[in-house]
Design a protein around this motif. Sequence first.
Motif, PDB file in Angstrom:
ATOM      1  N   HIS A  41       0.815  -1.219   0.000  1.00 35.80           N
ATOM      2  CA  HIS A  41       0.000   0.000   0.000  1.00 35.80           C
ATOM      3  C   HIS A  41       0.853   1.276   0.000  1.00 35.80           C
ATOM      4  O   HIS A  41       0.299   2.373  -0.032  1.00 35.80           O
ATOM      5  N   GLU A  42       2.175   1.151   0.036  1.00 32.72           N
ATOM      6  CA  GLU A  42       3.068   2.316   0.060  1.00 32.72           C
ATOM      7  C   GLU A  42       3.637   2.589  -1.331  1.00 32.72           C
ATOM      8  O   GLU A  42       3.806   1.679  -2.134  1.00 32.72           O
ATOM      9  N   ARG A  43       3.956   3.843  -1.592  1.00 32.21           N
ATOM     10  CA  ARG A  43       4.547   4.267  -2.851  1.00 32.21           C
ATOM     11  C   ARG A  43       5.813   5.064  -2.566  1.00 32.21           C
ATOM     12  O   ARG A  43       5.952   5.678  -1.518  1.00 32.21           O
ATOM     13  N   ILE A  44       6.719   5.058  -3.507  1.00 33.86           N
ATOM     14  CA  ILE A  44       7.927   5.879  -3.414  1.00 33.86           C
ATOM     15  C   ILE A  44       7.615   7.215  -4.075  1.00 33.86           C
ATOM     16  O   ILE A  44       7.157   7.256  -5.220  1.00 33.86           O
ATOM     17  N   VAL A  45       7.835   8.282  -3.327  1.00 39.11           N
ATOM     18  CA  VAL A  45       7.564   9.632  -3.821  1.00 39.11           C
ATOM     19  C   VAL A  45       8.850  10.430  -3.733  1.00 39.11           C
ATOM     20  O   VAL A  45       9.538  10.415  -2.711  1.00 39.11           O
ATOM     21  N   VAL A  46       9.181  11.123  -4.806  1.00 43.77           N
ATOM     22  CA  VAL A  46      10.380  11.953  -4.832  1.00 43.77           C
ATOM     23  C   VAL A  46       9.981  13.408  -4.661  1.00 43.77           C
ATOM     24  O   VAL A  46       9.049  13.889  -5.312  1.00 43.77           O
ATOM     25  N   ILE A  47      10.681  14.073  -3.747  1.00 48.68           N
ATOM     26  CA  ILE A  47      10.531  15.513  -3.589  1.00 48.68           C
ATOM     27  C   ILE A  47      11.894  16.141  -3.813  1.00 48.68           C
ATOM     28  O   ILE A  47      12.923  15.475  -3.678  1.00 48.68           O
ATOM     29  N   LEU A  52      12.468  19.724   0.802  1.00 48.48           N
ATOM     30  CA  LEU A  52      12.763  19.149   2.117  1.00 48.48           C
ATOM     31  C   LEU A  52      13.489  20.149   3.012  1.00 48.48           C
ATOM     32  O   LEU A  52      13.160  20.278   4.199  1.00 48.48           O
ATOM     33  N   ILE A  53      14.430  20.868   2.465  1.00 47.30           N
ATOM     34  CA  ILE A  53      15.154  21.861   3.259  1.00 47.30           C
ATOM     35  C   ILE A  53      14.210  22.974   3.724  1.00 47.30           C
ATOM     36  O   ILE A  53      14.263  23.400   4.876  1.00 47.30           O
ATOM     37  N   ALA A  54      13.316  23.411   2.840  1.00 46.08           N
ATOM     38  CA  ALA A  54      12.363  24.459   3.216  1.00 46.08           C
ATOM     39  C   ALA A  54      11.399  23.977   4.295  1.00 46.08           C
ATOM     40  O   ALA A  54      10.984  24.748   5.159  1.00 46.08           O
TER      41      ALA A  54
END
Length: 62
Positions: A41-47, A52-54
């Motif tokens: 039920h999990e997905r890999i998400v790229v940000i 992430l720093i903000a």
Amino acid sequence: MSGQCRPDIFELSDGSFAVVGRETTAELDSELPPDASRADHERIVVITRETLIAAKKDVPDA
């Protein structure tokens, strides 16, 4: 779309965090390190690094 900025990482009422990013499960699933796993039920998400720093200032230390 309103054109207004919205957060890409935000805290939910239960204390969990939601992340808005690019879904990359199919591309990156086989690249997970041996000690990492993903439930069905999990997905890999790229940000982005900038996102992430903000968001760091809004993530509690504990």
